[in-house]
Motif scaffolding. Structure first.
Motif, short mmCIF file in Angstrom:
data_model
loop_
_atom_site.label_atom_id
_atom_site.label_comp_id
_atom_site.label_asym_id
_atom_site.label_seq_id
_atom_site.Cartn_x
_atom_site.Cartn_y
_atom_site.Cartn_z
N HIS A 55 40.44 54.26 81.80
CA HIS A 55 41.24 53.04 81.60
C HIS A 55 40.50 51.77 82.02
CE1 HIS A 55 41.98 52.63 85.92
NE2 HIS A 55 42.58 53.81 85.98
N ASP A 56 39.18 51.84 82.23
CA ASP A 56 38.48 50.67 82.76
C ASP A 56 37.98 49.70 81.70
OD1 ASP A 56 36.43 52.18 81.73
OD2 ASP A 56 35.19 52.19 83.55
N HIS A 57 38.23 50.00 80.41
CA HIS A 57 37.88 49.07 79.34
C HIS A 57 38.86 49.30 78.19
CE1 HIS A 57 35.64 52.78 78.50
NE2 HIS A 57 35.75 52.48 77.22
N ASN A 58 38.92 48.33 77.28
CA ASN A 58 40.00 48.37 76.29
C ASN A 58 39.83 49.43 75.21
OD1 ASN A 58 38.01 47.25 74.65
ND2 ASN A 58 38.92 45.21 74.61
N ASP A 59 38.68 50.13 75.21
CA ASP A 59 38.49 51.22 74.25
C ASP A 59 38.49 52.57 74.96
OD1 ASP A 59 38.10 52.08 71.56
OD2 ASP A 59 35.97 52.46 72.00
N ALA A 60 39.07 52.61 76.16
CA ALA A 60 39.08 53.84 76.96
C ALA A 60 40.09 54.84 76.41
CB ALA A 60 39.39 53.51 78.42
N ALA A 61 39.98 56.08 76.90
CA ALA A 61 40.78 57.18 76.36
C ALA A 61 42.28 56.95 76.48
CB ALA A 61 40.39 58.48 77.08
N LEU A 62 42.73 56.41 77.62
CA LEU A 62 44.16 56.17 77.80
C LEU A 62 44.71 55.29 76.69
CD1 LEU A 62 46.78 56.29 79.54
CD2 LEU A 62 45.89 54.27 80.76
N PHE A 63 43.94 54.28 76.28
CA PHE A 63 44.43 53.35 75.28
C PHE A 63 44.34 53.92 73.87
CE2 PHE A 63 42.57 50.70 78.78
CZ PHE A 63 43.79 50.58 79.44
N HIS A 64 43.41 54.85 73.66
CA HIS A 64 43.41 55.59 72.38
C HIS A 64 44.74 56.33 72.22
CE1 HIS A 64 38.81 55.90 71.42
NE2 HIS A 64 39.17 54.68 71.77
N TRP A 65 45.17 56.97 73.31
CA TRP A 65 46.43 57.71 73.27
C TRP A 65 47.61 56.77 73.04
CZ3 TRP A 65 50.29 58.26 77.44
CH2 TRP A 65 51.34 59.11 77.06
N LEU A 66 47.65 55.68 73.78
CA LEU A 66 48.77 54.75 73.64
C LEU A 66 48.79 54.12 72.24
CD1 LEU A 66 48.73 53.07 77.15
CD2 LEU A 66 50.46 54.63 76.24
N LYS A 67 47.63 53.84 71.69
CA LYS A 67 47.58 53.29 70.33
C LYS A 67 48.21 54.24 69.34
CE LYS A 67 44.37 51.73 66.72
NZ LYS A 67 42.94 51.52 66.36
N ASP A 68 47.92 55.53 69.47
CA ASP A 68 48.44 56.53 68.55
C ASP A 68 49.90 56.88 68.82
OD1 ASP A 68 46.05 56.76 67.19
OD2 ASP A 68 45.34 58.46 68.37
N CYS A 69 50.33 56.76 70.08
CA CYS A 69 51.60 57.38 70.49
C CYS A 69 52.63 56.42 71.06
CB CYS A 69 51.33 58.49 71.51
SG CYS A 69 50.41 59.88 70.83
N HIS A 70 52.35 55.12 71.12
CA HIS A 70 53.32 54.23 71.75
C HIS A 70 54.66 54.26 71.02
CE1 HIS A 70 53.16 50.83 68.80
NE2 HIS A 70 51.97 51.35 68.55
N GLN A 71 54.62 54.41 69.69
CA GLN A 71 55.89 54.47 68.95
C GLN A 71 56.62 55.77 69.26
OE1 GLN A 71 57.31 52.04 67.18
NE2 GLN A 71 59.11 53.36 66.98
N GLY A 72 55.90 56.88 69.33
CA GLY A 72 56.52 58.15 69.67
C GLY A 72 57.11 58.15 71.07
N ILE A 73 56.42 57.50 72.00
CA ILE A 73 56.94 57.40 73.36
C ILE A 73 58.29 56.69 73.36
CG2 ILE A 73 56.56 56.28 75.61
CD1 ILE A 73 53.51 56.76 75.08
#
Length: 293
Positions: free
Chosen positions: A12-30
């Protein structure tokens, strides 16, 4: 649904980090699933910093890890009856090359999830897969963005079980034989692989053809062999029924496989509980029927 959430700094230390990949794909599902994410300090701060889940009331901040945030997640996976605080599982995106993944609270978080038959999700691919499975259980339409995760005919799956969990693996494979047979390839270790082949032959699988390609037993290096497949991105899923109640002589080999999975966080899905694996299988079956119906 309440899910603990933590991510190592690398994720999560930069805007292309793994956490944000997940949130980009799944924020609507969340949001669709009304999942409450109970995020440990820096993970919460990073989500807010990058603007994800803005004004979402289900994002809850916990203390920093060094203040006991991860320990609180462990306690709430077990459940705190006096307060009613109970988590339904945990997402912990690990960095396999830092000591944090072996801290007692990290090990305990996974162990208590396994003991209590709750999802322990350690990779981005697993987190993406879990959201889609839960969407299927809620009766929502399949997300085309998850199609690659469910293209089982192109994937290899590892089926592994500790001695005490072998009966559960056999029952699982029997109950979901047709689904597991959709995979391009199945691999396993030692005795588990042999027992699965015998099950398959009893179900009509051609006797001159292996249903599971067998590697060495776990103590003899089978976990390491399958870890190599994962690292080479030649094994996309692992169903690993672990027995959390016994000391394991080949603990280092098991950790090697776990670390391989988290190393290719965007490409490997891992499930460690029969109940969670069954829920995924039911969702995969529903999704397939919707896509072909």
């Amino acid at each position: 649904m309440r899910i603990g959430l933590a991510a190592n700094t690398r994720h999560h230390d930069h805007n292309d980090a793994a956490l944000f990949h997940w949130l980009k794909d799944c924020h609507q599902g969340i949001r669709e699933l009304d999942i409450h994410l109970h995020a440990v300090g820096r993970t919460y701060d990073a989500i807010v910093r990058e603007g994800w889940l803005a004004e979402y009331p289900g994002l809850v901040r916990y203390p920093y890890g060094h203040e006991g945030g991860l320990m609180k997640l462990v306690a709430e996976v077990v459940g705190l009856p006096e307060s009613g605080r109970v988590l339904d599982g945990a997402i912990y995106l690990m960095n396999p090359v830092t000591p944090s993944s072996t801290f007692p609270e990290a090990v305990a978080l996974k162990r208590q999830c396994v003991i209590h038959h709750k999802p322990f999700i350690s990779t981005v691919a697993s987190a993406r897969d879990w959201i889609e499975a839960e969407r299927m259980h809620k009766g929502l339409a399949p997300d085309p963005g998850a199609d690659a995760l469910y293209a089982l005919e192109t994937q290899t799956i590892a089926l592994i079980a500790h001695d005490a969990m072998k009966p559960q693996m056999m029952a699982y494979a029997s109950d979901h034989f047709d689904l597991l047979s959709r995979f391009a390839r199945r691999v396993g270790t030692g005795t588990t692989g042999q027992q699965l082949n015998e099950l398959a032959w009893s179900r009509g699988w051609p006797e001159d053809k292996l249903w599971v390609h067998r590697y060495q037993s776990g103590p003899m290096g089978g976990d390491a062999q399958i870890a190599d497949l994962v690292l080479e991105r030649r094994c996309q899923r692992a169903i690993f029924f672990e027995d959390p109640h016994v000391a394991r002589q080949h603990e280092a080999d098991i950790q090697l496989l776990e670390r391989a999975v988290t190393t290719v966080t965007d490409a490997a899905v891992c499930v460690t509980s029969p109940r969670v694996a069954t829920r995924w299988a039911e969702a995969a079956r529903r999704r397939a029927s919707l896509r072909t119906g």
